[in-house]
Design an enzyme around this catalytic site. Structure first.
Site, PDB file in Angstrom:
ATOM      1  N   LYS A   1      -3.269  39.139  23.388  1.00  0.00           N
ATOM      2  CA  LYS A   1      -3.339  40.492  23.938  1.00  0.00           C
ATOM      3  C   LYS A   1      -4.579  40.681  24.811  1.00  0.00           C
ATOM      4  O   LYS A   1      -4.551  41.453  25.767  1.00  0.00           O
ATOM      5  CB  LYS A   1      -3.305  41.520  22.795  1.00  0.00           C
ATOM      6  CG  LYS A   1      -1.979  41.524  22.026  1.00  0.00           C
ATOM      7  CD  LYS A   1      -0.816  41.876  22.932  1.00  0.00           C
ATOM      8  CE  LYS A   1       0.505  41.960  22.211  1.00  0.00           C
ATOM      9  NZ  LYS A   1       1.613  42.398  23.083  1.00  0.00           N
TER      10      LYS A   1
ATOM     11  N   TYR B   1      -2.744  36.465  17.860  1.00  0.00           N
ATOM     12  CA  TYR B   1      -2.214  37.684  18.487  1.00  0.00           C
ATOM     13  C   TYR B   1      -3.270  38.366  19.364  1.00  0.00           C
ATOM     14  O   TYR B   1      -2.998  38.742  20.509  1.00  0.00           O
ATOM     15  CB  TYR B   1      -1.739  38.623  17.375  1.00  0.00           C
ATOM     16  CG  TYR B   1      -1.110  39.915  17.844  1.00  0.00           C
ATOM     17  CD1 TYR B   1       0.188  39.928  18.362  1.00  0.00           C
ATOM     18  CD2 TYR B   1      -1.791  41.125  17.756  1.00  0.00           C
ATOM     19  CE1 TYR B   1       0.779  41.121  18.767  1.00  0.00           C
ATOM     20  CE2 TYR B   1      -1.206  42.312  18.155  1.00  0.00           C
ATOM     21  CZ  TYR B   1       0.074  42.307  18.660  1.00  0.00           C
ATOM     22  OH  TYR B   1       0.664  43.484  19.062  1.00  0.00           O
TER      23      TYR B   1
ATOM     24  N   ALA C   1      13.719  44.875  24.597  1.00  0.00           N
ATOM     25  CA  ALA C   1      13.927  46.330  24.530  1.00  0.00           C
ATOM     26  C   ALA C   1      15.079  46.769  23.628  1.00  0.00           C
ATOM     27  O   ALA C   1      15.594  47.861  23.783  1.00  0.00           O
ATOM     28  CB  ALA C   1      14.139  46.866  25.940  1.00  0.00           C
TER      29      ALA C   1
ATOM     30  N   ILE D   1       1.478  51.443  15.521  1.00  0.00           N
ATOM     31  CA  ILE D   1       2.674  52.195  15.890  1.00  0.00           C
ATOM     32  C   ILE D   1       3.773  51.879  14.870  1.00  0.00           C
ATOM     33  O   ILE D   1       3.942  50.717  14.482  1.00  0.00           O
ATOM     34  CB  ILE D   1       3.152  51.786  17.313  1.00  0.00           C
ATOM     35  CG1 ILE D   1       1.998  51.873  18.329  1.00  0.00           C
ATOM     36  CG2 ILE D   1       4.355  52.621  17.741  1.00  0.00           C
ATOM     37  CD1 ILE D   1       1.409  53.228  18.577  1.00  0.00           C
TER      38      ILE D   1
ATOM     39  N   SER E   1      -2.645  45.421  23.270  1.00  0.00           N
ATOM     40  CA  SER E   1      -2.877  46.001  21.941  1.00  0.00           C
ATOM     41  C   SER E   1      -4.364  46.290  21.811  1.00  0.00           C
ATOM     42  O   SER E   1      -5.195  45.578  22.415  1.00  0.00           O
ATOM     43  CB  SER E   1      -2.471  45.003  20.857  1.00  0.00           C
ATOM     44  OG  SER E   1      -2.991  45.415  19.605  1.00  0.00           O
TER      45      SER E   1
ATOM     46  N   ARG F   1      14.815  47.233  20.376  1.00  0.00           N
ATOM     47  CA  ARG F   1      14.308  48.057  19.272  1.00  0.00           C
ATOM     48  C   ARG F   1      12.841  48.397  19.540  1.00  0.00           C
ATOM     49  O   ARG F   1      12.266  47.961  20.541  1.00  0.00           O
ATOM     50  CB  ARG F   1      14.472  47.335  17.930  1.00  0.00           C
ATOM     51  CG  ARG F   1      13.820  45.976  17.876  1.00  0.00           C
ATOM     52  CD  ARG F   1      14.352  45.140  16.712  1.00  0.00           C
ATOM     53  NE  ARG F   1      13.934  43.765  16.796  1.00  0.00           N
ATOM     54  CZ  ARG F   1      12.879  43.244  16.183  1.00  0.00           C
ATOM     55  NH1 ARG F   1      12.129  44.007  15.427  1.00  0.00           N
ATOM     56  NH2 ARG F   1      12.576  41.986  16.316  1.00  0.00           N
TER      57      ARG F   1
ATOM     58  N   VAL G   1      11.592  35.199  26.722  1.00  0.00           N
ATOM     59  CA  VAL G   1      10.547  35.321  27.751  1.00  0.00           C
ATOM     60  C   VAL G   1       9.604  34.114  27.787  1.00  0.00           C
ATOM     61  O   VAL G   1       8.952  33.867  28.796  1.00  0.00           O
ATOM     62  CB  VAL G   1       9.723  36.629  27.610  1.00  0.00           C
ATOM     63  CG1 VAL G   1      10.577  37.856  27.840  1.00  0.00           C
ATOM     64  CG2 VAL G   1       8.974  36.692  26.284  1.00  0.00           C
TER      65      VAL G   1
HETATM   66  P1  NAP Z   1       9.236  44.896  17.389  1.00  0.00           P
HETATM   67  O1  NAP Z   1       9.812  46.132  16.806  1.00  0.00           O
HETATM   68  O2  NAP Z   1       8.995  43.709  16.534  1.00  0.00           O
HETATM   69  O3  NAP Z   1      10.118  44.493  18.661  1.00  0.00           O
HETATM   70  C1  NAP Z   1       9.768  43.383  19.430  1.00  0.00           C
HETATM   71  C2  NAP Z   1      10.815  43.167  20.498  1.00  0.00           C
HETATM   72  O4  NAP Z   1      10.430  42.019  21.268  1.00  0.00           O
HETATM   73  C3  NAP Z   1      12.190  42.880  19.924  1.00  0.00           C
HETATM   74  O5  NAP Z   1      13.176  43.503  20.724  1.00  0.00           O
HETATM   75  C4  NAP Z   1      12.291  41.358  20.040  1.00  0.00           C
HETATM   76  O6  NAP Z   1      13.604  40.858  20.175  1.00  0.00           O
HETATM   77  C5  NAP Z   1      11.542  41.126  21.334  1.00  0.00           C
HETATM   78  N1  NAP Z   1      11.123  39.746  21.478  1.00  0.00           N
HETATM   79  C6  NAP Z   1      10.340  39.029  20.632  1.00  0.00           C
HETATM   80  N2  NAP Z   1      10.198  37.785  21.094  1.00  0.00           N
HETATM   81  C7  NAP Z   1      10.909  37.706  22.252  1.00  0.00           C
HETATM   82  C8  NAP Z   1      11.145  36.684  23.194  1.00  0.00           C
HETATM   83  N3  NAP Z   1      10.627  35.466  23.039  1.00  0.00           N
HETATM   84  N4  NAP Z   1      11.915  36.958  24.274  1.00  0.00           N
HETATM   85  C9  NAP Z   1      12.456  38.185  24.436  1.00  0.00           C
HETATM   86  N5  NAP Z   1      12.273  39.198  23.574  1.00  0.00           N
HETATM   87  C10 NAP Z   1      11.507  38.955  22.490  1.00  0.00           C
HETATM   88  O7  NAP Z   1       7.814  45.199  18.050  1.00  0.00           O
HETATM   89  P2  NAP Z   1       7.168  46.542  18.640  1.00  0.00           P
HETATM   90  O8  NAP Z   1       6.283  47.087  17.586  1.00  0.00           O
HETATM   91  O9  NAP Z   1       8.186  47.397  19.271  1.00  0.00           O
HETATM   92  O10 NAP Z   1       6.220  45.893  19.741  1.00  0.00           O
HETATM   93  C11 NAP Z   1       6.495  45.927  21.124  1.00  0.00           C
HETATM   94  C12 NAP Z   1       5.243  45.467  21.872  1.00  0.00           C
HETATM   95  O11 NAP Z   1       4.152  46.332  21.529  1.00  0.00           O
HETATM   96  C13 NAP Z   1       4.787  44.061  21.493  1.00  0.00           C
HETATM   97  O12 NAP Z   1       4.267  43.403  22.629  1.00  0.00           O
HETATM   98  C14 NAP Z   1       3.683  44.307  20.486  1.00  0.00           C
HETATM   99  O13 NAP Z   1       2.773  43.253  20.424  1.00  0.00           O
HETATM  100  C15 NAP Z   1       3.068  45.567  21.064  1.00  0.00           C
HETATM  101  N6  NAP Z   1       2.279  46.337  20.098  1.00  0.00           N
HETATM  102  C16 NAP Z   1       2.854  46.865  18.974  1.00  0.00           C
HETATM  103  C17 NAP Z   1       2.076  47.576  18.084  1.00  0.00           C
HETATM  104  C18 NAP Z   1       2.619  48.190  16.828  1.00  0.00           C
HETATM  105  O14 NAP Z   1       1.819  48.724  16.030  1.00  0.00           O
HETATM  106  N7  NAP Z   1       3.915  48.182  16.594  1.00  0.00           N
HETATM  107  C19 NAP Z   1       0.704  47.747  18.340  1.00  0.00           C
HETATM  108  C20 NAP Z   1       0.160  47.195  19.487  1.00  0.00           C
HETATM  109  C21 NAP Z   1       0.958  46.496  20.370  1.00  0.00           C
HETATM  110  P3  NAP Z   1      14.413  40.257  18.896  1.00  0.00           P
HETATM  111  O15 NAP Z   1      15.015  41.448  18.243  1.00  0.00           O
HETATM  112  O16 NAP Z   1      15.407  39.351  19.507  1.00  0.00           O
HETATM  113  O17 NAP Z   1      13.388  39.572  18.042  1.00  0.00           O
END
Ligand code: NAP
Length: 244
Positions: free
Chosen positions: A156, A152, A10, A185, A139, A12, A61
């Site tokens: 999901k 991925y 959380a 997003i 997703s 970013r 995680v």
């Molecule tokens: P993001 O900006 O890349 O942020 C991902 C977050 O997850 C970061 O805070 C990251 O921490 C953390 N993270 C990654 N691996 C981790 C681990 N092993 N343990 C703990 N924290 C971890 O991604 P987002 O776009 O906000 O995505 C958030 C969620 O929504 C994800 O599950 C993604 O698959 C899903 N989602 C996103 C989209 C989209 O279009 N953006 C669409 C569908 C689903 P670090 O900073 O330490 O890496």
């Protein structure tokens, strides 16, 4: 004592907006982070502006021992976890011909096994309290599939099966489990896409724009609230109508 929400990944993106949204609703917040950086301090400061407590808990995680430790840290500080949002996720996009076994396994390990790890450690506390909300971030590609994302989209889709099975297991304890399936997003995850690719994607979305992290956070807020108390085992798409 007020209500407590734990959000993974959380610092970013979507996770951060969910944490801020729930802080605005008066929840004390625990944010899980993997890497310590200035984004963590910024997220904490923004959450605390809402006169709620914010605990930051480090942990990967995908590592079960880490999740056990950080869930205990949250319980020791706040005494309960009312809402768990499994948000942490990664991508390693590649066509299958080029995808290495490690690329497949690491995405499954963070996105799917990570969701299991944190949930497994939180559920006993929710069971004892006989209430709770678990919201898993899936997703739309977990439903539709997407070329270049076998790892991925499998992770999901797995989250959706996990959500529905767990919803059936824990409904009698008044624990509601749902998934949110975002479309495209605007976050760091999608910032790797070139502008013309983004424009092409937006053209094919009925609402003609990419979503914001707040669009997703609004639905999570609803699923955490009393207004959704008769909803469990569902997947709610937040995708501007991409998938119907
Ligand atoms: P993001 O900006 O890349 O942020 C991902 C977050 O997850 C970061 O805070 C990251 O921490 C953390 N993270 C990654 N691996 C981790 C681990 N092993 N343990 C703990 N924290 C971890 O991604 P987002 O776009 O906000 O995505 C958030 C969620 O929504 C994800 O599950 C993604 O698959 C899903 N989602 C996103 C989209 C989209 O279009 N953006 C669409 C569908 C689903 P670090 O900073 O330490 O890496």
């Amino acid at each position: 004592m007020g209500k407590v929400a734990l959000i993974t990944g959380a610092t970013r993106g979507i996770g951060k907006q969910i944490a801020i949204k729930l802080a605005k609703e008066g929840y004390d917040i625990a944010i899980n982070y993997r890497r310590e950086n200035e984004e963590l301090a910024n997220a904490k400061a923004e959450i605390e502006k809402n006169n709620v407590k914010c605990l930051t808990v480090q942990g990967d995680v995908s590592n079960f021992e880490d999740t056990k430790r950080f869930v205990d840290e949250v319980i020791n500080e706040f005494g309960a976890i009312d809402v768990l949002v499994n948000n942490a996720g990664i991508t390693k996009d590649m066509l299958i011909l080029r995808m290495q076994k490690e690329d497949f396994e690491s995405v499954i390990k963070v996105n799917l096994t990570g969701t299991f790890n944190v949930t497994k450690n939180v559920v006993p506390y929710m069971m004892k309290k006989r209430c709770g909300r678990i919201i898993n971030i899936s997703s739309v590609v977990g439903i539709s599939g997407n070329a270049g994302q076998t790892n991925y989209s499998a992770s999901k889709a797995g989250i959706i099966g996990f959500t529905k099975s767990l919803a059936k297991e824990v409904a009698s304890r008044n624990i509601l489990v749902n998934a949110v399936a975002p479309g495209f997003i605007e976050t760091d995850m999608t910032s790797v896409l070139k502008d013309d690719v983004k424009a092409e994607i937006a053209k094919n979305i009925p609402l003609k724009r990419m979503g914001t992290a707040e669009d997703v956070a609004n639905v999570v807020k609803f699923l955490a609230s009393e207004d959704s108390s008769y909803i469990t085992g569902q997947v709610i798409n937040v995708d501007g109508g991409m998938l119907m």
